[in-house]
Design a protein around this motif. Structure first.
Motif, PDB file in Angstrom:
ATOM      1  N   ASN A   1      -2.926   3.781   4.945  1.00 29.92           N
ATOM      2  CA  ASN A   1      -1.814   3.271   3.537  1.00 29.92           C
ATOM      3  C   ASN A   1      -1.771   4.922   3.352  1.00 29.92           C
ATOM      4  O   ASN A   1      -0.704   4.840   2.624  1.00 29.92           O
ATOM      5  CB  ASN A   1      -2.625   1.978   3.188  1.00 29.92           C
ATOM      6  CG  ASN A   1      -1.962   1.114   1.407  1.00 29.92           C
ATOM      7  OD1 ASN A   1      -1.010   0.713   1.906  1.00 29.92           O
ATOM      8  ND2 ASN A   1      -2.398   1.608   0.274  1.00 29.92           N
TER       9      ASN A   1
ATOM     10  N   ARG B   1       5.036   1.280  -3.399  1.00 33.57           N
ATOM     11  CA  ARG B   1       6.608   2.138  -3.742  1.00 33.57           C
ATOM     12  C   ARG B   1       7.461   2.012  -2.349  1.00 33.57           C
ATOM     13  O   ARG B   1       6.835   2.244  -1.172  1.00 33.57           O
ATOM     14  CB  ARG B   1       5.923   3.431  -4.473  1.00 33.57           C
ATOM     15  CG  ARG B   1       5.553   3.387  -5.429  1.00 33.57           C
ATOM     16  CD  ARG B   1       5.278   5.640  -5.604  1.00 33.57           C
ATOM     17  NE  ARG B   1       3.958   5.183  -6.866  1.00 33.57           N
ATOM     18  CZ  ARG B   1       4.774   5.049  -8.525  1.00 33.57           C
ATOM     19  NH1 ARG B   1       6.115   4.312  -8.778  1.00 33.57           N
ATOM     20  NH2 ARG B   1       4.212   4.651  -9.366  1.00 33.57           N
TER      21      ARG B   1
ATOM     22  N   HIS C   1       2.431   6.168   1.675  1.00 36.21           N
ATOM     23  CA  HIS C   1       2.825   6.435   0.919  1.00 36.21           C
ATOM     24  C   HIS C   1       2.260   7.293  -0.087  1.00 36.21           C
ATOM     25  O   HIS C   1       2.871   7.389  -1.201  1.00 36.21           O
ATOM     26  CB  HIS C   1       2.072   4.983   0.006  1.00 36.21           C
ATOM     27  CG  HIS C   1       2.264   3.818  -0.002  1.00 36.21           C
ATOM     28  ND1 HIS C   1       3.154   3.325  -0.147  1.00 36.21           N
ATOM     29  CD2 HIS C   1       1.666   3.055   0.982  1.00 36.21           C
ATOM     30  CE1 HIS C   1       3.640   1.670   0.525  1.00 36.21           C
ATOM     31  NE2 HIS C   1       2.368   1.856   0.563  1.00 36.21           N
TER      32      HIS C   1
END
Length: 896
Positions: A798, A847, A802
């Motif tokens: 993750n 995002r 990002h």
């Protein structure tokens, strides 16, 4: 049709439901006669042969030919069920085999002698006490029954027949069985013809003819019995006509029905009053109530007389009456008050038992009702003296034991009063000393009862006369006025003793009823706060056992409908030896059985169905320490109320479970749809990339260079791995949601777990820097290594997705109580605006949703894994910029 002639929709629905129930139930046909020998069995067999010739499946279940050749011939050619051999006191008797009939399941079964009593103490024990109950079970099973019945066996006519013939029938059946029969065929024979058959040996054998003609079979008896049979059959026709008239759309509404109140006491006339009340109610189509009043005098009855009251009330219930038990100091007051409360139109009571001087001193209840019963029709029924024995003439029990210690206490109270009076004597008048003795008599009545209080009253008078009335210390009286003082003092003391004793008795009864009401309320309140079935059953057992002073249990069905005991109820009052076979019968048939009922009465406990709205939910079994606690009608009604409350609680728990299951099903369906939508969206891009790369590799018109082929192969591998991870996440999430994941814990080093995660992501970090800061003294953690590694991989992956290239990712750890706290920081753009907790929800992304692959399930799965280990995972903004994910892992093994 006019608006006023339309039937109520609720009535139409009730009619439809009745017809549906009647269609599932077998039909009862009764061959009815005035006495034995009129040809009931013969007519039944003739009809059976005709039905068999028409193709009907007819079986002879039990037919008693009584040695008649004509009857034996009619049995030839009919299929017969085997008899049930019952052993009783060394004798083997043949009885109807109910289980064989249920197993054979013919369309019609012939069962002779409907009023017959089964052998209650035989082996094997009968399921029912009476044959008519066997017949009812056959009807409930959808099997039609043809049977025979004499008029003298109807319960409401039992006393009338006894008055006619001098013989009281012991084998009777409730009138409702006759009234609810689908068809009654009257088999009539004139008395002269019947006597001719009797003399010809066609009714009884030759050795019994003489006795029969001199006793039961006398012409006046036969004429009276024939009249009764004709009248009873005519009553059925009238009832059918009235029922049809009530169903007809054009019929006028009926006037308000009469309501009878039958007042009974445990004496020899009570049974007569109950049967007369039944005949009144049938003749006038009226409701009827049988009421017994517990006055202080009745509370002193012997055990046998109290049992007689139970028998009378049970007889009334079997005849269809509503039974009520009242309490009060005066039977007349209680009856009048209840009659006004229930809008009674007629009160029926037996003749007065107080006569001559006793009636002058105190009016009987009958006299009081006649004098004060304004607005009621009061019918006084004269006692019918017959030489026939009553149903149960119980022997008188021994007189109660005298508690001499109370009498000694009463004399002690009198002595104390004398001591106080001696102190007061020089200063007070004699009348004040009398007040002291009256106070002592009142205290004795309050504490010791009527007998000791009366003894104290006599002792007080004697002490006053001896110690204080001049001349003192002698029973001689100088003034005759003192004799009046003694008499008034004694009478007043006795009246006080009697009134106080009555109040004590009434208070005891009222207290017992208040206690039962409070127990019912307490159980209802506790059941309302309980949810699981086992806990509901424990609450029910505790309260029922306490109320009825015995043991109890709740039997609940499994998925196959078979009852089972509670698993380790942990209650000393639990009836762990409850008979599951009896309970299963109650559960299957929805009717009570066992102690105090007509089904399996030899059982030690009573079994009640827990009836829900649409089905039976379970069975309540109660075994009292004293049988009377369940034999009294009001006690049985209280137990039925308890059973109703328990059934409501169980049904509520079932509805809650069904609602929860429906909610979970809806959520599962929504999750499935969302997963399918997400998978279809997230699989489309990698599948398209794989297809394009495959076409490029397989296109014969294009020959890509080696480097290009390698890039296409890597693209296929990367996209396939992305699809594999996506599908693996979905499957893992479904497993955690269903609770199908079992942890395989072992002691693991945090450094090894972090190293395994970094190795799986080797080559995925690019030019991002990864720092690992782990203290050497970190304790091992007790976890499932593959699953925790999966959590670390998800968090690190993750961070890679990002954060831009060139940023730094830090993995650190430290101790926190009985856990290790692992922190993963990055220096990327940080978390998206909003609550960080929502990132752990399903299908949430950070995002750049369009630029980053994945279905948004990684963090959801990570939280499920950490929570399963007893840890915690959270997200926050990193001080100085970036994102921070924190999780705790246990350093202790969980308790077994």
């Amino acid at each position: 049709m006019a608006e006023t002639e339309r039937r109520n929709p609720d009535e139409l629905l009730a009619d439809v439901q009745r017809e549906e129930a009647r269609a599932l139930r077998g039909r009862l046909r009764i061959f009815f006669g005035a006495s034995a020998g009129v040809g009931k069995t013969y007519s039944m067999l003739e009809a059976a042969r005709q039905a068999r010739a028409s193709g009907a499946d007819v079986v002879a279940g039990y037919v008693e030919p009584h040695g008649r050749v004509e009857t034996e011939r009619l049995l030839e050619g009919l299929e017969r069920l085997p008899f049930l051999e019952v052993r009783y006191h060394g004798i083997t008797r043949r009885e109807f085999d109910l289980d064989a009939a249920l197993k054979r399941r013919p369309a019609i079964v012939l069962v002779d002698e409907l009023a017959h009593s089964n052998i209650a103490e035989g082996q094997p024990l009968p399921r029912h006490a009476k044959r008519w109950q066997d017949v009812e079970e056959l009807l409930d099973a959808g099997i039609s029954v043809w049977t025979t019945l004499n008029v003298q066996h109807l319960e409401s006519l039992n006393d009338v027949v006894a008055g006619i013939t001098g013989v009281r029938q012991q084998e009777t059946l409730p009138d409702r069985i006759f009234d609810e029969a689908d068809e009654v065929e009257l088999i009539d024979l004139p008395p002269d013809d019947l006597l001719a058959r009797l003399k010809a040996g066609k009714v009884y054998t030759a050795d019994r003819v003489g006795t029969a003609t001199e006793g039961f079979f006398r012409k006046p008896n036969l004429l009276a019995l024939r009249e009764l049979a004709l009248r009873r059959t005519a009553d059925r026709v009238d009832a059918a006509a009235l029922e049809f008239a009530g169903q007809a759309p054009s019929s006028r509404p009926w006037l308000a029905r009469d309501r009878f109140l039958i007042a009974v006491t445990p004496d020899g006339q009570a049974e007569q009053l109950v049967r007369i009340g039944k005949r009144f109610a049938d003749a006038l189509d009226a409701e009827w109530l049988v009421v017994s009043v517990e006055t202080p005098q009745l509370l002193k009855l012997s055990e046998s007389e109290r049992n007689r009251r139970i028998d009378v009330l049970r007889l009334a219930e079997s005849l269809g009456a509503e039974t009520v038990t009242l309490d009060g100091p005066s039977a007349a007051d209680a009856l009048l008050e209840y009659a006004r409360l229930r809008n009674v139109t007629r009160i029926v009571i037996g003749e007065a038992k107080r006569t001559r001087w006793r009636a002058w001193l105190r009016r009987s209840t009958t006299s009081e009702l006649v004098r004060r019963g304004h607005g009621f029709d009061v019918s006084v029924i004269a006692r019918r003296d017959t030489h026939a024995p009553r149903l149960k003439d119980a022997p008188r029990s021994a007189p109660p034991e005298i508690r001499w210690e109370r009498y000694w206490a009463a004399l002690a109270i009198s002595a104390c009063c004398t001591g106080v009076a001696a102190i007061m004597y020089p200063y007070f008048e004699l009348t004040n000393l009398v007040m002291v003795y009256l106070l002592g008599a009142t205290v004795a009545a309050l504490r010791l009862g009527r007998g000791p209080a009366s003894a104290a009253a006599v002792a007080n008078v004697a002490a006053l006369a001896f110690f204080f009335v001049p001349p003192r210390f002698t029973f001689a009286v100088s003034n005759l006025q003192y004799l009046l003082t003694f008499a008034v003092m004694l009478v007043l003391a006795l009246i006080i003793a009697n009134l106080v004793a009555n109040v004590r008795a009434q208070t005891r009864v009222a207290g017992a009823r208040e206690r039962r009401t409070s127990l019912l309320y307490a159980m209802s309140r506790e059941l309302a706060a309980t949810r699981s079935f086992n806990n509901l059953a424990r609450v029910a057992i505790k309260h029922v056992a306490e109320t009825f002073a015995g043991r109890a249990t709740v039997l609940l069905p499994d998925s196959n409908g078979r009852l089972h005991h509670l698993e380790d109820s942990g209650l000393p009052a639990s009836l762990e030896n409850a008979d599951l076979s009896v309970g299963q019968w109650v559960f299957d048939h929805g009717r009570p059985a066992g102690l105090g009922t007509d089904t399996l009465p030899a059982a030690a406990a009573q079994y009640l169905p827990l009836a829900g709205t649409h089905q039976t939910l379970g069975v309540l079994a109660v075994q009292p320490t004293q049988r009377r606690r369940l034999l009294l009608p009001e006690q049985r009604h209280l137990l039925e109320t308890f059973a109703g409350q328990i059934a409501l609680a169980i049904e509520r728990a079932q509805r809650a479970e069904e609602a929860e299951a429906a909610r979970v099903a809806v959520e599962t369906e929504g999750l499935r749809n969302t997963l399918l939508a997400s998978i279809s969206h997230d699989l489309r891009a990698p599948l398209a990339a794989i297809m394009e790369a495959s076409r490029a590799l397989n296109d014969p018109d294009r020959t890509p260079e080696a480097e290009t082929r390698a890039q296409l192969a890597r693209s296929i591998d990367d996209k396939a791995q992305e699809m594999s991870e996506l599908i693996s996440n979905v499957l893992d999430l479904m497993s955690f949601e269903a609770g199908e994941v079992h942890l395989r814990r072992d002691w693991q080093s945090v450094a090894e777990l972090v190293g395994a995660a970094l190795k799986r992501l080797e080559g995925r970090f690019g030019d991002r820097r990864v720092d690992v800061i782990l203290p050497a003294e970190l304790p091992p953690v007790h976890v499932d290594a593959p699953l925790v590694t999966r959590v670390l991989v998800n968090l690190l992956e993750n961070a890679v997705k990002h954060t831009p290239c060139g940023t730094r990712i830090t993995v650190s750890a430290g101790t926190e109580g009985e856990a290790v706290r692992v922190v993963i920081d990055d220096t990327g753009p940080g978390l998206p605006p909003g609550e960080p907790e929502r990132l752990f929800a399903k299908f949430q992304r950070g995002r750049g949703e369009l630029d980053v692959g994945g279905a948004g399930l990684g963090l959801t799965i990570s939280r499920a894994i950490v929570n399963a280990h007893g840890g915690h995972i959270s997200a926050a903004q990193r001080p100085g910029g970036g994102a921070r994910f924190m999780l705790t892992l246990p350093t202790k093994a969980p308790a077994a």
